[in-house]
Design a protein around this motif. Structure first.
Motif, PDB file in Angstrom:
ATOM      1  N   ALA A 288      35.186  40.443  47.667  1.00 57.47           N
ATOM      2  CA  ALA A 288      36.314  39.963  47.011  1.00 57.47           C
ATOM      3  C   ALA A 288      37.681  40.525  46.206  1.00 57.47           C
ATOM      4  O   ALA A 288      37.272  41.570  45.682  1.00 57.47           O
ATOM      5  N   ILE A 289      38.742  40.412  46.347  1.00 57.32           N
ATOM      6  CA  ILE A 289      40.009  40.734  46.252  1.00 57.32           C
ATOM      7  C   ILE A 289      40.985  39.899  45.497  1.00 57.32           C
ATOM      8  O   ILE A 289      41.452  38.807  46.075  1.00 57.32           O
ATOM      9  N   ASN A 290      41.007  40.317  44.050  1.00 55.19           N
ATOM     10  CA  ASN A 290      41.546  39.306  43.318  1.00 55.19           C
ATOM     11  C   ASN A 290      42.167  40.024  42.471  1.00 55.19           C
ATOM     12  O   ASN A 290      41.612  40.950  41.386  1.00 55.19           O
ATOM     13  N   LYS A 291      43.841  39.224  41.963  1.00 57.06           N
ATOM     14  CA  LYS A 291      44.476  41.003  41.078  1.00 57.06           C
ATOM     15  C   LYS A 291      43.884  40.114  39.584  1.00 57.06           C
ATOM     16  O   LYS A 291      44.089  40.559  38.488  1.00 57.06           O
ATOM     17  N   ASP A 292      43.283  39.130  39.016  1.00 50.35           N
ATOM     18  CA  ASP A 292      42.728  38.691  38.237  1.00 50.35           C
ATOM     19  C   ASP A 292      41.030  39.133  37.765  1.00 50.35           C
ATOM     20  O   ASP A 292      40.288  38.623  38.849  1.00 50.35           O
ATOM     21  N   ALA A 293      41.011  40.091  37.105  1.00 52.10           N
ATOM     22  CA  ALA A 293      39.141  40.497  37.151  1.00 52.10           C
ATOM     23  C   ALA A 293      38.294  39.333  36.696  1.00 52.10           C
ATOM     24  O   ALA A 293      37.291  39.502  36.446  1.00 52.10           O
ATOM     25  N   ASP A 294      39.361  38.747  36.237  1.00 51.09           N
ATOM     26  CA  ASP A 294      38.061  37.141  35.486  1.00 51.09           C
ATOM     27  C   ASP A 294      37.879  36.387  36.567  1.00 51.09           C
ATOM     28  O   ASP A 294      37.181  35.355  36.565  1.00 51.09           O
ATOM     29  N   GLY A 304      33.569  43.609  44.616  1.00 47.20           N
ATOM     30  CA  GLY A 304      34.274  43.484  44.081  1.00 47.20           C
ATOM     31  C   GLY A 304      35.816  43.987  43.853  1.00 47.20           C
ATOM     32  O   GLY A 304      35.061  45.529  43.311  1.00 47.20           O
ATOM     33  N   LEU A 305      37.045  43.724  44.430  1.00 47.13           N
ATOM     34  CA  LEU A 305      38.001  44.250  43.788  1.00 47.13           C
ATOM     35  C   LEU A 305      39.405  43.958  43.282  1.00 47.13           C
ATOM     36  O   LEU A 305      39.832  43.552  43.529  1.00 47.13           O
TER      37      LEU A 305
END
Ligand code: FAD
Length: 330
Positions: A288-294, A304-305
């Protein structure tokens, strides 16, 4: 003992991985129980696919061949399938699930006096002559155990529910004759459009790159396509991306889209809503690449990145391109 019949409907001229998985499952069950693993192949060029099903352990093969079976018509397919089931009289007729099989199964169950267990993720032979199966329900939040108690059961199996395993045999081949009067056709297929034109078919892909709403413009879409190209991957999308028209409806993954379970699923800018996760949670490795760690996608991923996809993807694509070039002999 009776027969466990896999009904193979070759697509784009080949026996797909999902069919190999069902052939494998029927062969395993036959080994355990003393039943005969068999396959019906229903296609205009059915006899060309005999070797492809023998490779997965079908000891009896029943090709049903007619040019009308190429045209996407349900009525001849229903007749052909009924004919072969009447002739072979299997205890189980198992299909890999597809839209076509979804349309076919109910009518076929009525025609062949069978129970139908659709879209299962596992099945066993029951003690009382039927089949015990498990199928996801409520967006895969729950699993339902279902049981048939009839002498004959039709099962459709979700892709990637089982691992395809070769087990070559020399099969006894018995062509089944079939004819259909074209005058009985009630609809005309005017055009067949391949959604994945030029790309890896999503339901067959070993790697899927999926875009969520974080992919907010054409630049992001181009990055998704580049990543898919370098990994030889199919492209999937969340429902909002399809509703916005950024990706075709056939790319939608989830509760109301496709269910996939590739070896590698890369979710980019996707929050991981339950309705999306229902369509990809059985993937072997999820990145997963997402700017929201939550973001909830991090609860289901293997790796996860946390980062902005517009910053993360360019160097990732570059690095993968270099690795792939090194691995490819000159
Ligand atoms: P969002 O939830 O908006 O998530 C976008 C994510 O991108 C966010 O987590 C954000 O942090 C991240 N992000 C934003 N910008 C960046 C950036 N620059 N870099 C990195 N990350 C970024 N949805 C499906 O997908 N499939 C279905 O089949 C489906 N069926 C449904 C059926 C029903 C009955 C209902 C009610 C809903 C259904 N949905 C389905 C919709 C689902 O509930 C979610 O709304 C949807 O999955 C969310 O899509 P998304 O993750 O793309 O968008």
């Amino acid at each position: 003992m009776s027969t466990l019949l896999t009904v193979v409907l070759p697509s784009e001229g080949e026996v797909k991985r999902a069919d190999q998985e069902v052939l494998t499952r029927c062969r395993e069950l036959a080994d355990e129980t003393g039943h005969t693993p068999a396959a019906a192949i229903i296609a205009p060029d059915a006899s060309d696919h005999v070797e492809a099903v023998e490779r997965y352990g079908a000891e009896e093969v029943y090709p049903v061949e007619d040019s009308i079976l190429s045209e996407g018509h349900l009525a001849p397919l229903l007749d052909a399938t009924t004919t072969v089931i009447d002739e072979v009289d299997p205890r189980v007729a198992a299909f890999s699930f597809s839209e076509t099989v979804g349309e076919l199964l109910g009518a076929l169950a009525v025609r062949t006096d069978a129970a139908a267990l659709p879209e299962v993720t596992s099945f066993e032979l029951g003690d009382d002559g039927g089949v015990d199966a498990v199928r996801p329900v409520m967006a895969a939040k729950a699993m339902a155990r279902t049981r048939s108690t009839t002498d004959r059961t039709l099962v459709s199996v979700r892709a990637a529910a089982y691992e395809a395993e070769e087990h070559p045999v020399d099969a006894a081949v018995t062509p089944v004759s079939f004819s259909f009067d074209e005058g009985d056709l009630r609809r005309t297929i005017r055009e067949t459009v391949t959604a994945a034109a030029g790309r890896v078919d999503l339901s067959e892909a070993r790697v899927v790159v999926a875009a969520g709403r974080g992919v907010s413009d054409e630049e992001g879409k181009a990055l998704i396509e580049e990543l898919a190209d370098v990994l030889d991957a199919g492209i999937g999308a969340s429902r909002p991306m399809v509703e916005e028209g950024r990706f075709p409806a056939t790319a939608q993954i989830g509760q109301t889209g496709k269910v996939v379970a590739p070896d590698l699923y890369i979710a980019v800018g996707l929050s991981g809503a339950i309705q999306h996760v229902a369509g990809m949670k059985d993937s072997r490795v999820i990145v997963a690449i997402n700017k929201d760690a939550d973001a909830p996608i991090f609860d289901v991923c293997t790796y996860g990145l946390v980062g902005d996809l517009y910053e993360v993807l360019p160097p990732l694509i570059e690095e993968l391109r270099a690795v792939t070039a090194e691995a490819t002999p000159a």
